[in-house]
Design a protein around this motif. Structure first.
Motif, PDB file in Angstrom:
ATOM      1  N   SER A  79       0.820  -1.204   0.000  1.00 14.40           N
ATOM      2  CA  SER A  79       0.000   0.000   0.000  1.00 14.40           C
ATOM      3  C   SER A  79       0.855   1.256   0.000  1.00 14.40           C
ATOM      4  O   SER A  79       0.537   2.242  -0.680  1.00 14.40           O
ATOM      5  N   PHE A  80       1.947   1.235   0.757  1.00 16.46           N
ATOM      6  CA  PHE A  80       2.830   2.406   0.824  1.00 16.46           C
ATOM      7  C   PHE A  80       3.490   2.689  -0.525  1.00 16.46           C
ATOM      8  O   PHE A  80       3.555   3.836  -0.975  1.00 16.46           O
ATOM      9  N   LYS A  81       3.968   1.635  -1.197  1.00 16.68           N
ATOM     10  CA  LYS A  81       4.637   1.789  -2.488  1.00 16.68           C
ATOM     11  C   LYS A  81       3.658   1.856  -3.657  1.00 16.68           C
ATOM     12  O   LYS A  81       4.041   2.163  -4.783  1.00 16.68           O
ATOM     13  N   GLU A  82       2.374   1.507  -3.379  1.00 20.19           N
ATOM     14  CA  GLU A  82       1.330   1.459  -4.406  1.00 20.19           C
ATOM     15  C   GLU A  82       1.718   0.493  -5.523  1.00 20.19           C
ATOM     16  O   GLU A  82       1.532   0.763  -6.708  1.00 20.19           O
ATOM     17  N   ILE A  83       2.296  -0.646  -5.108  1.00 16.91           N
ATOM     18  CA  ILE A  83       2.672  -1.713  -6.042  1.00 16.91           C
ATOM     19  C   ILE A  83       1.955  -2.983  -5.597  1.00 16.91           C
ATOM     20  O   ILE A  83       2.143  -3.433  -4.463  1.00 16.91           O
ATOM     21  N   PRO A  84       1.107  -3.570  -6.439  1.00 13.21           N
ATOM     22  CA  PRO A  84       0.382  -4.781  -6.016  1.00 13.21           C
ATOM     23  C   PRO A  84       1.290  -6.004  -5.952  1.00 13.21           C
ATOM     24  O   PRO A  84       2.248  -6.134  -6.714  1.00 13.21           O
ATOM     25  N   VAL A  85       0.960  -6.899  -4.998  1.00 11.93           N
ATOM     26  CA  VAL A  85       1.621  -8.202  -4.917  1.00 11.93           C
ATOM     27  C   VAL A  85       0.927  -9.133  -5.897  1.00 11.93           C
ATOM     28  O   VAL A  85      -0.294  -9.057  -6.089  1.00 11.93           O
ATOM     29  N   ASP A  86       1.700 -10.000  -6.539  1.00 15.95           N
ATOM     30  CA  ASP A  86       1.134 -10.932  -7.516  1.00 15.95           C
ATOM     31  C   ASP A  86      -0.092 -11.642  -6.943  1.00 15.95           C
ATOM     32  O   ASP A  86      -0.073 -12.139  -5.815  1.00 15.95           O
ATOM     33  N   PHE A  87      -1.168 -11.699  -7.739  1.00 16.37           N
ATOM     34  CA  PHE A  87      -2.457 -12.228  -7.294  1.00 16.37           C
ATOM     35  C   PHE A  87      -2.372 -13.702  -6.897  1.00 16.37           C
ATOM     36  O   PHE A  87      -3.134 -14.163  -6.046  1.00 16.37           O
TER      37      PHE A  87
END
Length: 452
Positions: free
Chosen positions: A377-385
């Motif tokens: 959330s902080f980096k606004e990068i999603p983790v692979d689903f």
């Protein structure tokens, strides 16, 4: 005239004192002391015991009478350790309206259709009110008998007369004994009524369920000794505004503790959930940042759970830490580790963490998932689903192994996950896991480089 002796008893924990106190020195509750008359001991009754003075050699005691019988619900049988044991006393607690009476009425209906007699005693509802609920649940074809009564002496007479195989008492706080002067629901009444029910259960070789009210803190109301007197303690968890209910075993003399059963509340009563992982992951957003999946062990069952985090700028300069489903202090520790060991400056940001589905996570195996959800959330990068994260995080940033890793990964593989990030100490796993890639990690920086 002899002076009546009284004492002041804390209604939260049962602590007794000769004078009134504003704050209980035992549990710390304020304004919880109520004056009660000290009951005189009845010599005739005090001599009664459940063994009738018979001593037996341990190898001569038969366990045949301890055979279990099913409740009609696999989830309930799982929580009880395989079914109902004769001569067992089970305490069921939970918030008002969460489904305690509904579940027990469904169990009573199933048992009554197995050529067994069930006596359902209600101190809160009349027979007509129970019948209305039974009609809604389509219940009433077996040997199920209803009694609306609050006097324990009358209840004992009906138990002796009917000789039921299963006794249900709803609830213990409404039943009173005329021999005790204090009001129903007081510590003295609850303690004595539970002791009477326990003696009836053991002597008559029947099973008994009693419903207990809960306090504002969520614990079963009455003295703590109440939980020590019974054989099994079950807690209903979940919000009344959501359809899913979790029944947790916190004490069980005949089975595993911390076992859970998952139910869904519908118009026709509580329906068991066969695949909880699917339920907790339902509606999970695809390719959204701040969401991570982990595998938790609830008793002997692995359950996949989604953990969500939201990190936002705090204009007030004082960061808020709001958590639902995990310990707030644990979350604060993970945030500190993330800033110190991974270099993410999030101490001045508001952080919100949520465990979806209403489940309470108490084991450290979810640490890695919580930490990565915050970083995502902080980096606004999603983790692979299709990636699952399992591991405990230490204060030095190391990733530690967890127990039952094979069961957790087998559940993840069954639910279609393709990658699993785990501790290096857990990488020696079964060869049956052919459809999921295992990625061992040693510290937080490795995880950050891998995912972000």
């Amino acid at each position: 005239m002899a002076k009546i002796k009284t004492k002041f008893v804390c209604q939260e924990c049962g602590y007794a004192t000769a004078k009134w106190l504003g704050k209980c020195p035992s549990c710390g509750e304020w304004n919880s002391f109520v004056e009660e008359i000290e009951a005189k001991a009845n010599d005739a009754k005090s001599q009664r015991g459940i063994s009738k003075g018979k001593i037996e050699k341990i190898q001569d005691i038969s366990t045949a009478k301890q055979k279990r019988y099913s409740t009609g619900s696999r989830e309930m049988d799982r929580v009880l350790g395989g079914g109902i044991v004769k001569s067992s006393l089970v305490l069921v607690g939970g918030d008002p309206g969460i489904g305690k009476s509904t579940l027990l009425l469904q169990i009573a209906d199933y048992i009554s259709k197995q050529s067994l007699k069930v006596l359902y005693i209600s101190g809160e509802e009349s027979g007509e009110q129970i019948k209305i609920r039974a009609d809604r649940l389509n219940i009433g074809d077996g040997e199920l008998y209803i009694l609306a009564e609050t006097n324990i002496d009358i209840i004992k007479e009906y138990v002796e007369k009917e000789e039921p195989d299963l006794l249900i008492l709803d609830s213990i706080q409404t039943i009173y004994s005329p021999d005790i002067v204090s009001a129903p629901g007081s510590v003295s009444q609850v303690r004595e009524i539970t002791a009477m029910v326990m003696r009836m259960t053991k002597v008559r070789n029947m099973a008994s369920f009693i419903v207990g009210h809960v306090t504002k803190s969520g614990a079963i109301a009455g003295p703590r000794v109440l939980e020590h007197m019974v054989d099994t303690v079950l807690y209903f968890e979940g919000e009344r505004h959501f359809s899913y209910r979790i029944l947790r075993s916190v004490k069980n003399r005949f089975g595993s503790t911390n076992e859970i059963g998952i139910f869904e509340m519908r118009d026709k009563g509580l329906i068991e959930v066969e695949n909880p992982s699917e339920v907790f992951l339902k509606g999970r957003p695809v390719d959204a940042y701040g969401t991570v999946v982990t595998a938790a062990m609830e008793g002997t069952r692995p359950v996949l759970i989604e953990i969500q985090a939201l990190v936002t700028y705090s204009p007030a300069g004082f960061a808020n830490r709001v958590t639902t489903g995990i310990d707030k202090n644990r979350a604060a520790m993970l945030i500190a580790v993330l800033e110190k060991k991974a270099g993410l400056a999030i101490q001045s940001s508001d952080t919100f963490i949520n465990v979806t589905g209403g489940l309470q996570l108490r084991e450290p195996a979810a640490d890695l998932a919580v930490l990565c959800a915050i970083a995502s959330s902080f980096k606004e990068i999603p983790v692979d689903f299709k990636t699952i994260l399992i591991g405990e995080v230490g204060l030095t940033g190391e990733i530690r192994g967890v127990n039952s890793i094979e069961k957790r990964l087998m559940e993840a593989q069954k639910m279609g996950f393709k990658r699993a990030v785990i501790a290096e100490s857990n990488e020696n796993i079964s060869k049956e896991l052919k459809d999921i890639e295992i990625i061992p990690v040693n510290n937080i920086r490795q995880v950050m480089d891998l995912l972000f």
